[in-house]
Write a protein that holds these residues in place. Structure first.
Motif, short mmCIF file in Angstrom:
data_model
loop_
_atom_site.label_atom_id
_atom_site.label_comp_id
_atom_site.label_asym_id
_atom_site.label_seq_id
_atom_site.Cartn_x
_atom_site.Cartn_y
_atom_site.Cartn_z
N ILE A 27 0.82 -1.26 0.00
CA ILE A 27 0.07 -0.06 0.01
C ILE A 27 0.93 1.28 -0.04
N GLN A 28 0.61 2.31 -0.78
CA GLN A 28 1.44 3.46 -0.79
C GLN A 28 1.48 4.13 0.67
N LYS A 29 2.77 4.36 1.00
CA LYS A 29 2.90 4.89 2.25
C LYS A 29 2.40 5.89 2.71
N GLU A 30 2.01 6.76 2.03
CA GLU A 30 1.11 7.94 2.43
C GLU A 30 -0.25 7.65 2.47
N TRP A 31 -0.69 6.54 2.30
CA TRP A 31 -2.08 6.13 2.36
C TRP A 31 -2.21 5.35 3.59
N ILE A 32 -1.06 5.01 4.48
CA ILE A 32 -1.18 4.34 5.54
C ILE A 32 -1.42 5.61 6.62
N LEU A 33 -2.38 5.25 7.57
CA LEU A 33 -2.96 5.96 8.50
C LEU A 33 -2.23 5.40 9.80
N GLU A 34 -2.23 4.31 10.25
CA GLU A 34 -2.08 3.43 11.47
C GLU A 34 -1.36 2.17 11.09
N GLY A 35 -0.54 1.57 11.93
CA GLY A 35 0.19 0.15 11.86
C GLY A 35 0.93 0.21 10.63
N ALA A 36 1.11 -1.10 10.43
CA ALA A 36 1.94 -1.39 9.12
C ALA A 36 1.16 -2.52 8.32
N PRO A 37 0.06 -2.26 7.76
CA PRO A 37 -0.47 -2.98 6.85
C PRO A 37 0.18 -3.80 5.72
N GLU A 38 0.06 -4.96 5.41
CA GLU A 38 0.66 -5.47 4.27
C GLU A 38 0.01 -6.28 3.42
N ALA A 39 -0.15 -5.56 2.15
CA ALA A 39 -1.23 -6.23 1.23
C ALA A 39 -0.40 -6.95 0.28
N ARG A 40 -1.31 -8.09 -0.28
CA ARG A 40 -0.64 -9.08 -1.26
C ARG A 40 -1.87 -9.24 -2.07
N SER A 41 -1.28 -9.60 -3.42
CA SER A 41 -2.36 -9.74 -4.59
C SER A 41 -1.97 -10.61 -5.79
N ARG A 42 -2.81 -10.85 -6.43
CA ARG A 42 -2.81 -11.71 -7.84
C ARG A 42 -3.80 -11.29 -8.69
N ASN A 43 -3.33 -11.07 -9.93
CA ASN A 43 -4.16 -10.54 -10.89
C ASN A 43 -4.77 -12.01 -11.33
N LEU A 44 -6.34 -12.12 -11.63
CA LEU A 44 -7.09 -13.19 -12.13
C LEU A 44 -7.29 -13.15 -13.43
N SER A 45 -7.55 -12.01 -13.95
CA SER A 45 -7.93 -11.94 -15.35
C SER A 45 -7.97 -10.41 -15.58
N ARG A 46 -7.75 -10.27 -16.99
CA ARG A 46 -7.61 -8.86 -17.60
C ARG A 46 -8.30 -9.04 -19.13
N ILE A 47 -9.29 -7.99 -19.14
CA ILE A 47 -9.90 -8.09 -20.59
C ILE A 47 -9.82 -6.68 -21.30
N GLY A 48 -9.60 -6.90 -22.53
CA GLY A 48 -9.28 -5.70 -23.37
C GLY A 48 -7.86 -5.24 -23.01
N ASP A 49 -8.11 -4.01 -23.08
CA ASP A 49 -6.80 -2.94 -22.80
C ASP A 49 -7.06 -2.54 -21.12
N ASP A 50 -6.92 -3.78 -20.50
CA ASP A 50 -7.23 -3.41 -18.99
C ASP A 50 -8.39 -2.80 -18.51
N TRP A 51 -9.41 -2.94 -19.38
CA TRP A 51 -10.46 -2.20 -19.34
C TRP A 51 -11.17 -2.94 -18.07
N THR A 52 -11.13 -4.15 -17.74
CA THR A 52 -11.66 -4.96 -16.90
C THR A 52 -10.71 -5.87 -16.20
N VAL A 53 -10.64 -5.74 -14.93
CA VAL A 53 -9.32 -6.40 -14.13
C VAL A 53 -10.16 -7.00 -12.98
N VAL A 54 -9.67 -8.46 -12.80
CA VAL A 54 -10.18 -8.94 -11.52
C VAL A 54 -8.81 -9.45 -10.88
#
Length: 145
Positions: A27-54
């Protein structure tokens, strides 16, 4: 294919909800308000020119302000979060909850321990384009009945 990877099959991209396949997605550092949240992700699909992303996404405990750059609908799979929108309305997200956020909005997330979700993101479409598409579809139906 059940290893959390993606496969392109014809017109479809097939992804799996494997927690072990999630990769660090800070998560962008300037967005964090408290704590040290650790985000993880994985793209499942993209359609078109990244018009729809899951995406499959998780986050550990913390408080942060999330800014949305797509229209996003999320379905929570695990854990809980308290999310406050720009109007001060608080939502309690638990497994099975769905919420939608508009492109350009932001919300404050408080994650007590852990949250995991699937996010369905789509670029916002201006109203005039929706109207043009509806008119074109109607004309198409009239001509090609």
């Amino acid at each position: 294919m059940n290893d959390g990877s993606q496969a392109q099959r014809g017109l479809l991209t097939v992804g799996h909800l494997d927690k072990e396949a999630l990769q660090p997605s800070p998560i962008q550092k300037e967005w964090i308000l408290e704590g040290a949240p650790e985000a993880r992700s994985r793209n499942l699909s993209r359609i078109g020119d990244d018009w729809t992303v899951v995406d499959h996404w998780s986050c550990t405990a913390g408080k942060f302000r999330w800014h949305y750059f797509f229209d996003e609908t999320v379905m929570f799979l695990e854990g809980e979060a308290f999310i406050t929108d720009e109007n001060g309305v608080e939502y309690h997200a638990v497994p099975g909850t769905t919420l939608s956020f508009k492109d350009g909005s932001s919300a404050v997330w408080v994650v007590p321990e852990y949250i995991r979700k699937v996010a369905f993101n789509q670029k916002s479409v201006p109203t005039y384009l929706h109207l043009m598409c509806r008119a074109a579809n109607k004309l198409h139906r009239m001509v090609f009945r």
